[in-house]
Design a protein around this motif. Structure first.
Motif: not given
Length: 250
Positions: A18-31, A42-45, A175-181
């Motif tokens: 299953x090929x999943x597109x994503x960015x490669x970035x440091x944004x824990x806890x998401x990834x 991280x959570x998403x992977x 501005x970004x999502x609360x989970x990382x901010x």
């Protein structure tokens, strides 16, 4: 590599990928930023690996297709990836380009400013330079702030770029999502949460238009993982301060 990733790889004996597109970035806890261009944490992977291990057509090994933010949906539409699983709030504009699954996450949005900045509401931002990812739900929210100058970010590592720009004074906040901010505003002494807007953005997996077979497989695996508590366990591992927002029905 996470336990779920190991499980998915071990179970994908049929060779399915299953090929999943994503960015490669440091944004824990998401990834986290990938150490090798192949594995992610991280959570998403980990949530993706859980779902991939439960697909009705057979468990799959995930192959991450790492591209800039603005290239994720085009990669799916070109056939370079099977789906995008990377912070995709289900906006009408995106829904016109990909078909979304039911959500695997729901988040609000937060503005972070430097620690010495007194602004705590949108009405106090007139004259500020506010950053957000180009064409994102975060930018749409920033567009509602009265009197601000908007600064668009795009590229390989937008999260780190926005942090650096705010830290240096090139912009006044972003501005970004609360989970990382929220962790950023509480753990880095240079920043503070100005405010959070309860936008309730639903994040889904985006497949190519008409790929109903994959979308239905993903939905069934998501619903099962929500019903038996498996997805909630992954959520609580990575985001213990946020309540799990999903039920089998919604």
């Amino acid at each position: 590599m996470t336990e779920a990733t190991n499980s998915a790889g071990a179970q994908a004996a049929n060779g399915r990928v299953l090929r999943l597109a994503c960015i490669d970035s440091e944004a824990l806890p998401l990834f986290a930023k990938s150490p090798d261009g192949i594995t992610r944490d991280g959570y998403e992977p980990e949530a993706a690996a859980l779902i991939a291990s439960r697909l009705g057509g057979g468990p799959a090994r995930i192959e991450w297709v790492m591209v800039p933010w603005e290239e994720m949906i085009p990669a799916v539409r070109r056939g370079d990836a099977d789906a995008v699983w990377c912070g995709q709030g289900e906006t009408p504009e995106r829904a016109a380009l990909v078909d979304f699954t039911r959500p695997y996450a729901v988040f609000n949005e937060t503005l972070v400013v430097r620690a010495d900045d007194p602004a705590r509401s949108p009405e106090e931002l007139a004259g500020y330079r506010i950053g957000a990812i180009k064409n994102s739900t975060n930018m749409k929210l920033a567009e509602t702030f009265p009197g601000v100058e908007l600064v668009e970010f795009e590229g390989e590592d937008v999260w780190s770029d926005m942090i650096a720009a705010t830290r240096s004074g090139a912009i006044d906040g972003f501005v970004d999502d609360d989970v990382v901010m929220i962790p950023l505003g509480r753990e880095d002494p240079d920043f503070v949460e100005a405010f959070t807007v309860p936008t309730g953005n639903r994040w889904g997996v985006g497949v190519a238009p008409g790929n109903d077979a994959l979308r239905e497989e993903l939905n069934a695996a998501l619903e099962g993982s929500i019903a038996d508590g498996a997805l909630e366990a992954v959520w609580k591992k990575w985001m213990p301060l946020l309540d799990f927002p999903l039920t089998k029905e919604a």
